[in-house]
Design a protein around this motif. Structure first.
Motif, short mmCIF file in Angstrom:
data_model
loop_
_atom_site.label_atom_id
_atom_site.label_comp_id
_atom_site.label_asym_id
_atom_site.label_seq_id
_atom_site.Cartn_x
_atom_site.Cartn_y
_atom_site.Cartn_z
N ALA A 108 -20.67 -8.59 -4.57
CA ALA A 108 -19.70 -8.15 -5.57
C ALA A 108 -18.35 -7.85 -4.94
O ALA A 108 -17.30 -8.18 -5.50
N SER A 109 -18.36 -7.24 -3.76
CA SER A 109 -17.10 -6.91 -3.09
C SER A 109 -16.35 -8.17 -2.67
O SER A 109 -15.12 -8.23 -2.73
N GLY A 110 -17.10 -9.21 -2.26
CA GLY A 110 -16.47 -10.48 -1.91
C GLY A 110 -15.85 -11.15 -3.11
O GLY A 110 -14.75 -11.71 -3.04
N LEU A 111 -16.55 -11.12 -4.25
CA LEU A 111 -16.01 -11.69 -5.48
C LEU A 111 -14.81 -10.90 -5.98
O LEU A 111 -13.83 -11.47 -6.48
N MET A 112 -14.87 -9.58 -5.83
CA MET A 112 -13.75 -8.74 -6.25
C MET A 112 -12.51 -9.04 -5.42
O MET A 112 -11.37 -8.95 -5.92
N GLN A 153 -22.15 -7.65 6.94
CA GLN A 153 -21.50 -7.36 5.66
C GLN A 153 -20.15 -8.05 5.53
O GLN A 153 -19.82 -8.62 4.48
N LEU A 154 -19.37 -8.02 6.60
CA LEU A 154 -18.09 -8.70 6.59
C LEU A 154 -18.27 -10.21 6.47
O LEU A 154 -17.53 -10.89 5.75
N ALA A 155 -19.27 -10.74 7.17
CA ALA A 155 -19.50 -12.19 7.15
C ALA A 155 -19.85 -12.66 5.74
O ALA A 155 -19.33 -13.69 5.27
N ILE A 156 -20.70 -11.91 5.04
CA ILE A 156 -21.10 -12.31 3.69
C ILE A 156 -19.95 -12.15 2.70
O ILE A 156 -19.61 -13.09 1.96
N SER A 157 -19.32 -10.98 2.69
CA SER A 157 -18.27 -10.72 1.70
C SER A 157 -17.04 -11.59 1.92
O SER A 157 -16.50 -12.17 0.98
#
Length: 224
Positions: free
Chosen positions: A67-71, A174-178
């Protein structure tokens, strides 16, 4: 024109479905195979492996990371959202390691997933100016403290070397995914059609959060 619009919508729904599917594809094996079988990391390598795995063990954590990556794509200057979240997870883990208790962490974590799913549903296509970016980044940071607090449970009592490696591991994954989602979606989806993607994926993420939230509330009430 209608055909082009239909194809664009279909493409975005496919992308959204793939993103949500990644949650289940990554998380399902993690449920069955806890990093190191639940054993405390004993060295730097084991700390890294455990750190990489922990954010994906719970679908609630993974859903929020996505969700944070999409945001980051959905709002102007949104790249600060996943960064704020990841930095705050380190702070949250530190709070747990300092033996400071946070109230109802499971409920807050699940509620954060619901909130960001709903926020994604409500977002329109990215605008040049967006005056609520800082507010959303602040909410992400607050959520990150509680998510990180949960991560801290998995490293309590470890030696300094694997502990540091663990912190590095869960920050990196987490950084890699987002940021990976941010880069892929920002390249693949146009401004106008972005709202279709965020609404579809946001609804799925909110649904995941509701399941976890109801379970967390029931568990809490059973202990009261």
């Amino acid at each position: 024109m209608k055909t082009a619009k239909h194809n664009s919508l279909l493409r975005n729904l496919v992308i959204a479905t793939a993103i949500v599917g990644v949650e289940f594809a990554i998380a399902a094996p993690a449920f069955a195979h806890h990093p190191l079988g639940g054993r405390m990391p004993a060295n730097f390598f084991e700390g890294i492996i455990s750190g990489l795995g922990h954010p994906m063990i719970g679908l609630d954590h993974l859903a929020f990371i996505i969700a944070s990556g999409l945001m980051a794509v959905a709002i102007a200057g949104g790249i600060i959202v996943p960064v704020a979240f990841v930095v705050a997870t380190g702070l949250g883990a530190g709070i747990h390691l300092s033996a400071i208790d946070l109230p109802i962490p499971e409920i807050v974590i699940a509620a954060s997933v619901v909130l960001f799913g709903v926020l994604l549903v409500m977002q329109n296509a990215r605008r040049p100016t967006d005056n609520h970016t800082i507010t959303i980044a602040g909410l992400a940071a607050l959520a990150g403290i509680f998510h990180g607090y949960a991560y801290g449970e998995g490293i309590l009592g470890a030696e300094p070397t694997p502990l540091v490696a663990y912190l590095i591991g869960f920050s990196v994954i987490q950084l890699a995914i987002s940021l990976g989602i941010y880069l892929v979606v920002s390249k693949a989806v146009g401004r106008v059609s972005l709202k279709h993607l965020t609404r579809f994926a946001g609804g799925a993420i909110a649904a995941v959060g509701i399941v976890f939230l109801s379970t967390a509330i029931l568990n809490y009430l059973s202990y009261v």
